[in-house]
Design an enzyme around this catalytic site. Structure first.
Site, mmCIF file in Angstrom:
data_model
loop_
_atom_site.group_PDB
_atom_site.id
_atom_site.type_symbol
_atom_site.label_atom_id
_atom_site.label_comp_id
_atom_site.label_asym_id
_atom_site.label_seq_id
_atom_site.Cartn_x
_atom_site.Cartn_y
_atom_site.Cartn_z
ATOM 1 N N ASP A 43 6.720 6.759 2.062
ATOM 2 C CA ASP A 43 7.113 5.540 2.393
ATOM 3 C C ASP A 43 7.605 4.875 1.474
ATOM 4 O OD1 ASP A 43 5.837 5.293 4.895
ATOM 5 O OD2 ASP A 43 3.820 4.712 4.124
ATOM 6 N N GLY A 44 7.321 5.208 0.251
ATOM 7 C CA GLY A 44 8.107 4.565 -1.184
ATOM 8 C C GLY A 44 9.606 4.886 -1.038
ATOM 9 N N ASP A 143 -6.937 -13.633 -7.523
ATOM 10 C CA ASP A 143 -6.048 -12.468 -8.435
ATOM 11 C C ASP A 143 -4.863 -12.610 -8.106
ATOM 12 O OD1 ASP A 143 -8.570 -11.888 -9.790
ATOM 13 O OD2 ASP A 143 -8.691 -10.129 -8.522
ATOM 14 N N ALA A 151 6.260 -5.289 9.475
ATOM 15 C CA ALA A 151 6.208 -3.910 9.128
ATOM 16 C C ALA A 151 5.262 -3.704 7.857
ATOM 17 C CB ALA A 151 7.566 -3.586 8.582
ATOM 18 N N THR A 154 0.464 -3.378 7.384
ATOM 19 C CA THR A 154 -0.702 -2.413 7.122
ATOM 20 C C THR A 154 -0.376 -1.823 5.741
ATOM 21 O OG1 THR A 154 0.947 -0.653 7.796
ATOM 22 C CG2 THR A 154 -0.070 -1.948 9.604
ATOM 23 N N ALA A 155 0.158 -2.399 4.943
ATOM 24 C CA ALA A 155 0.381 -1.711 3.566
ATOM 25 C C ALA A 155 -0.704 -2.693 2.500
ATOM 26 C CB ALA A 155 1.780 -1.902 3.160
ATOM 27 N N TYR A 156 -0.332 -3.437 1.604
ATOM 28 C CA TYR A 156 -1.085 -4.241 0.602
ATOM 29 C C TYR A 156 -1.830 -5.069 1.331
ATOM 30 C CZ TYR A 156 -2.044 -6.323 -3.714
ATOM 31 O OH TYR A 156 -2.832 -6.999 -4.785
ATOM 32 N N SER A 159 -4.952 -4.131 2.973
ATOM 33 C CA SER A 159 -5.707 -3.796 1.841
ATOM 34 C C SER A 159 -6.640 -4.985 1.385
ATOM 35 C CB SER A 159 -5.226 -3.058 0.993
ATOM 36 O OG SER A 159 -4.667 -1.818 1.084
#
Length: 253
Positions: A43-44, A143, A151, A154-156, A159
């Site tokens: 993905d990166g 934090d 898109a 579902t990533a960071y 989480s």
């Protein structure tokens, strides 16, 4: 006449091996001449490829030679042209980040997944949140916080317990990271055209950095974020395995 293909690969050994194999099997052209770009990696690397080719109106078909591969199709050397003929397209609009540093300089970048703010030191960040010119939160002690595209949801964002957004929905997710005050604030879903501004409260004692798809800037005092509709990233997916299906699937695992 079949579409002209260009091959790009990450530096990972698996990606380089796949690149060599496909280069032997298929005729290729330089990226600028291609009808379709084949990206080999994770993905990166897909994000890197989309950013690097955003000046082109060329769709990108990724094959996973990395780890998660949420934005990628499965790896298979055979039948590539048949898969491309049947592929479905998803169109993504990035976010534009304009971050002002404590010295007054401005850093701009685009993000396909999310723009995030994170504390730099031991103390929690204090952020003021303004949406479309109206102050919505006087002080978020946390934090960090982020604005995510569908898109990137579902990533960071996911989480950090943010919502998963359907592809094609005209909304963005504003999600806190480890919020301390207000304790129960879980974030917000905003219209896609919203202009979000974060102002850092007490930046000398509580320094903050900003990040747009891994392009980072430190010691920011203000960050402005807005969706960019005049830039469209085109991704190709195998039928039944597009982003809509993946977003739904992620919510049942």
């Amino acid at each position: 006449m079949p579409p002209k293909l260009a091959l790009l690969a990450s530096a990972a050994p698996d990606a380089q091996e796949a690149l060599a194999l496909l280069a032997r099997r298929y005729e290729t052209v330089p990226v600028e001449e291609a009808d379709i770009i084949i990206a080999l990696g994770g993905d990166g690397f897909m994000l890197q490829t989309l950013h690097a080719t955003q000046h082109l109106d060329t769709p990108v078909y990724g094959m996973n030679r990395g780890t998660v591969g949420f934005l990628m199709n499965g790896w298979q050397a055979e039948g590539l042209r048949e898969r491309l003929d049947a592929a479905e397209m998803a169109v993504l609009n990035p976010l534009r980040m304009q971050a002002t540093r404590s010295d007054g300089s401005v850093f701009e970048a685009l993000a396909i997944n999310e723009v995030s703010l994170l504390r730099q030191g031991a103390q929690a960040a204090k952020l003021r949140i303004i949406v479309d010119g109206k102050q919505r939160l006087d002080e978020l002690v946390c934090d960090g916080a982020m604005v995510s595209t569908p898109a990137g949801s579902t990533a960071y964002n996911y989480s950090a317990h943010g919502p998963i957004l359907p592809i094609g929905s005209d909304v963005l997710a504003l999600t806190p990271v480890a919020a301390f005050r207000p304790r129960r604030w879980r974030g917000a879903i905003l219209p896609k055209d919203s202009r979000v501004r974060f102002e850092v409260v007490d930046p000398e004692r509580r320094p903050v950095m900003a990040d747009a798809d891994s392009r980072s800037v430190r010691n920011v005092v203000r960050v402005e974020i807005q969706s960019v509709r005049d830039i469209a990233h085109k991704l190709l997916f195998d039928p039944g395995h597009g982003l809509d299906e993946r977003l739904i699937r992620e919510q049942f695992v």
